[in-house]
Design an enzyme around this catalytic site. Structure first.
Site, short mmCIF file in Angstrom:
data_model
loop_
_atom_site.label_atom_id
_atom_site.label_comp_id
_atom_site.label_asym_id
_atom_site.label_seq_id
_atom_site.Cartn_x
_atom_site.Cartn_y
_atom_site.Cartn_z
N CYS A 77 0.85 -1.19 0.00
CA CYS A 77 0.00 0.00 0.00
C CYS A 77 0.89 1.24 0.00
O CYS A 77 1.89 1.31 0.72
CB CYS A 77 -0.90 0.02 1.24
SG CYS A 77 -2.50 -0.77 0.98
N HIS A 78 0.51 2.22 -0.80
CA HIS A 78 1.28 3.46 -0.86
C HIS A 78 0.98 4.32 0.36
O HIS A 78 -0.12 4.27 0.93
CB HIS A 78 0.94 4.24 -2.13
CG HIS A 78 1.31 3.52 -3.39
ND1 HIS A 78 0.48 2.59 -3.98
CD2 HIS A 78 2.41 3.60 -4.17
CE1 HIS A 78 1.06 2.12 -5.07
NE2 HIS A 78 2.23 2.71 -5.22
N MET A 113 -8.48 0.86 0.56
CA MET A 113 -7.94 0.02 1.64
C MET A 113 -7.95 0.77 2.96
O MET A 113 -8.17 0.17 4.02
CB MET A 113 -6.52 -0.44 1.30
CG MET A 113 -6.44 -1.35 0.08
SD MET A 113 -7.62 -2.72 0.11
CE MET A 113 -7.20 -3.53 1.64
N ASP A 128 -14.31 -6.21 20.79
CA ASP A 128 -13.42 -6.35 21.95
C ASP A 128 -14.04 -5.75 23.20
O ASP A 128 -13.94 -6.34 24.29
CB ASP A 128 -12.09 -5.68 21.63
CG ASP A 128 -11.11 -5.79 22.79
OD1 ASP A 128 -10.75 -6.93 23.15
OD2 ASP A 128 -10.72 -4.75 23.34
N THR A 165 -35.21 16.44 -21.38
CA THR A 165 -35.41 17.01 -22.72
C THR A 165 -36.87 17.37 -22.98
O THR A 165 -37.24 17.66 -24.12
CB THR A 165 -34.95 16.03 -23.81
OG1 THR A 165 -35.84 14.90 -23.84
CG2 THR A 165 -33.53 15.56 -23.59
N GLY A 166 -37.71 17.34 -21.95
CA GLY A 166 -39.15 17.47 -22.17
C GLY A 166 -39.68 18.88 -22.29
O GLY A 166 -40.89 19.07 -22.46
#
Length: 345
Positions: A77-78, A113, A128, A165-166
């Site tokens: 991962c960067h 990530m 936990d 478009t009506g």
């Protein structure tokens, strides 16, 4: 299959992103936790209060720490500068907890990530803190909901496109959807542009409006309700496909670009009625270049039944995500021959 994390010798490597451009990127991940009934006693409003402390607040802190540590936890991962990290945690009457983590950055790669790490650690923290009361806690449905800003876009539900478009184009003197735009009717050009972002794209039109025209072959949603302006097309779309998001663009916005849509998608918020550009002169939402969520269906239906037909009036009191346009010219209405002559077409 070419895997970006393997080099020519099938050895693992970090993906080279040096040639990419930095863009605003966003990701939202979600996880759910089913708590046992014995924890009902400890639910106080929107929080679970134990001797250990406030469970959800602690989970948000832990999740935020995890977001900032993602590059240390996931190989290759960067390192990404985190510009925003927010959590939303809700608990319903069945003790089902829903956690969402949204991460934003301006970088050369995305933050999926980071969002997934954040929501996972937040869920584990809740587990936990509560496990001493019962081991029967289930973490499930961890998933990426939203990803914007890169080559691909992911939303939590399908994105359909609607080209309005009506109208009767009285000031223009001819149908704006048929105006020449670089050699083809503008509605066709806009249709092709929106296809890059939407699973389906439809023209909103009056019944039989485009028969025997160049637009006849395009998918159309004829108005189901009395034609009283754009709300007719919006309600027809909401009623026909009520469980999708709608990217709505009016055909008189002839300077909309790919960047206009991408910026809107990057700032999309699924918890509100709509994500809209702001009219900087008036301060109200621009309803005809916006992304609507399914929540808009009920709001617009009730407004229509109450005789309120103006989309601006409907949206103003509602929870909308408002963003300032990068280029106000892209949202200029082309209503007259003079307007049309002033733009590149």
């Amino acid at each position: 299959m070419n895997l970006s994390h393997l080099d020519a010798n099938n050895q693992p490597k970090m993906v080279d992103i040096s040639s990419k451009s930095s863009t605003l990127r966003r990701a939202t991940a979600q996880a759910k936790i089913q708590l046992p009934s014995c924890l009902q006693t400890y639910v106080k409003g929107d929080e679970i209060l134990l001797k250990k402390g406030a469970v959800f607040q602690t989970a948000i802190i832990a999740g935020t720490m995890a977001v900032k540590k993602t590059e240390e936890l996931i190989p290759f991962c960067h390192q990404i500068p985190i510009e925003s990290c927010t959590f939303a945690i809700e608990i319903n009457s069945d003790l089902l907890v829903t956690i969402q983590c949204t991460v934003k950055t301006t970088a050369k790669t995305g933050v999926e990530m980071e969002a997934l790490c954040g929501v996972t650690i937040a869920a584990l923290t809740i587990y936990d803190m509560c496990k001493s009361l019962s081991p029967h806690i289930v973490i499930r449905d961890t998933q990426l909901l939203i990803k914007t800003g890169g080559k691909t876009t992911l939303l939590e539900r399908p994105l359909y496109g609607l080209i309005l478009t009506g109208g009767h184009s009285k000031r223009m003197g001819q149908d704006k959807a048929l105006l020449n735009y670089h050699g083809q009717p503008y509605a066709i050009d806009l249709y092709k542009l929106m296809q890059s972002y939407c699973q389906q794209v439809y023209l909103s039109a009056r019944p039989n409006q485009w028969l025997e025209t160049p637009l006849a072959s395009l998918p159309t949603l004829p108005d189901h309700v009395s034609s009283v302006g754009p709300i007719s097309g919006l309600l027809t779309a909401f009623q026909t496909y009520p469980n999708v998001n709608w990217l709505v663009i009016a055909c008189d916005l002839m300077q909309v670009k790919a960047s206009t849509i991408e910026y809107l998608l990057t700032h999309y918020e699924g918890m509100t009625i709509a994500t809209c550009y702001t009219n900087l002169e008036q301060g109200f939402p621009e309803p005809l270049c916006a992304i609507y969520t399914p929540k808009a269906h009920r709001i617009f239906t009730e407004a229509y039944q109450a005789g309120i037909y103006c989309p601006v009036k409907i949206l103003k009191p509602q929870p909308c995500t408002l963003i300032n346009p990068q280029n106000v010219c892209e949202l200029m209405n082309i209503n007259t021959p003079e307007d049309y002559a002033s733009i590149d077409h």
